[in-house]
Write an enzyme that holds these catalytic residues in place. Sequence first.
Site, PDB file in Angstrom:
ATOM      1  N   HIS A   1      53.477  37.637  36.531  1.00  0.00           N
ATOM      2  CA  HIS A   1      53.854  38.952  37.068  1.00  0.00           C
ATOM      3  C   HIS A   1      55.372  39.059  37.231  1.00  0.00           C
ATOM      4  CE1 HIS A   1      49.855  40.534  38.402  1.00  0.00           C
ATOM      5  NE2 HIS A   1      49.543  39.259  38.229  1.00  0.00           N
TER       6      HIS A   1
ATOM      7  N   CYS B   1      49.594  39.777  32.715  1.00  0.00           N
ATOM      8  CA  CYS B   1      48.371  39.207  33.287  1.00  0.00           C
ATOM      9  C   CYS B   1      47.130  39.921  32.753  1.00  0.00           C
ATOM     10  CB  CYS B   1      48.474  39.203  34.808  1.00  0.00           C
ATOM     11  SG  CYS B   1      47.457  37.926  35.540  1.00  0.00           S
TER      12      CYS B   1
ATOM     13  N   GLU C   1      57.195  41.535  37.534  1.00  0.00           N
ATOM     14  CA  GLU C   1      57.560  42.619  38.458  1.00  0.00           C
ATOM     15  C   GLU C   1      57.631  42.118  39.902  1.00  0.00           C
ATOM     16  OE1 GLU C   1      54.725  42.131  37.080  1.00  0.00           O
ATOM     17  OE2 GLU C   1      53.110  42.544  38.490  1.00  0.00           O
TER      18      GLU C   1
HETATM   19  N1  GLN Z   1      42.017  37.482  36.745  1.00  0.00           N
HETATM   20  C1  GLN Z   1      42.348  38.769  36.204  1.00  0.00           C
HETATM   21  C2  GLN Z   1      41.530  39.090  34.953  1.00  0.00           C
HETATM   22  O1  GLN Z   1      40.924  38.226  34.427  1.00  0.00           O
HETATM   23  C3  GLN Z   1      43.825  38.887  35.895  1.00  0.00           C
HETATM   24  C4  GLN Z   1      44.639  38.645  37.143  1.00  0.00           C
HETATM   25  C5  GLN Z   1      45.898  39.416  37.239  1.00  0.00           C
HETATM   26  O2  GLN Z   1      46.128  40.389  36.506  1.00  0.00           O
HETATM   27  N2  GLN Z   1      46.697  39.063  38.197  1.00  0.00           N
HETATM   28  O3  GLN Z   1      41.489  40.187  34.531  1.00  0.00           O
END
Ligand code: GLN
Length: 200
Positions: A175, A84, A177
């Site tokens: 994610h 992410c 995890e």
């Molecule tokens: N929205 C976050 C970003 O742009 C990422 C979201 C996440 O890691 N769950 O950095």
Amino acid sequence: MTEKRTPPLIGVLAIQGDYAAHAEALAEAGATPVEVRRPDQLAGLDGLVLPGGESTTILRFLGKLRFFELLEEFCRKKPVFGTCAGAILLAREVLNPPQRSLGLLDAVVERNAYGRQIDSAIVTAETALAGGPLEMVFIRAPRIVQTGPAVEVLARREGSPALVREGRVLAATFHPELSRDRRVHRLFVEIVAAAKEAVQ
Ligand code: GLN
């Protein structure tokens, strides 16, 4: 007689976000996790996980102690797995808005690309990983909007790559995890173990 391998030592950037869940997942996948809060803690690690969180917050922190530059150096030699916000940090180019990144993954990534209404979702989709469909937990997820020829797509969400690999670099826009399935972490542990063996 087969020799027992010592588990690889894998750092988890523990600045912000869900690093504890990653450490647990790595341990379940056969690695020894180490929380990393300072650049000098990168020494001696076999690989690194960049967890989810808020990429702008993580970037701000990495601006201190030459952390960003030392991370760049580490990731040029050792395997890295970004999830992410971590995947955003790895990308060659970031959109919405543009921001600094490590440029280790030949991909263009758009932040917060799924809109406000559906900003979090659990999607089960086909994957190139053995063992059937993969559950993917998305939280304010980015979208990989472009990938280079060396990038292998291992799973997709609505046609866009969600799990990708480019050699020693692994990235997920979700994610892993947070699911019970440990296939993605096991893949990373395998990448780290193979890279470790190759240099010995
Ligand atoms: N929205 C976050 C970003 O742009 C990422 C979201 C996440 O890691 N769950 O950095």
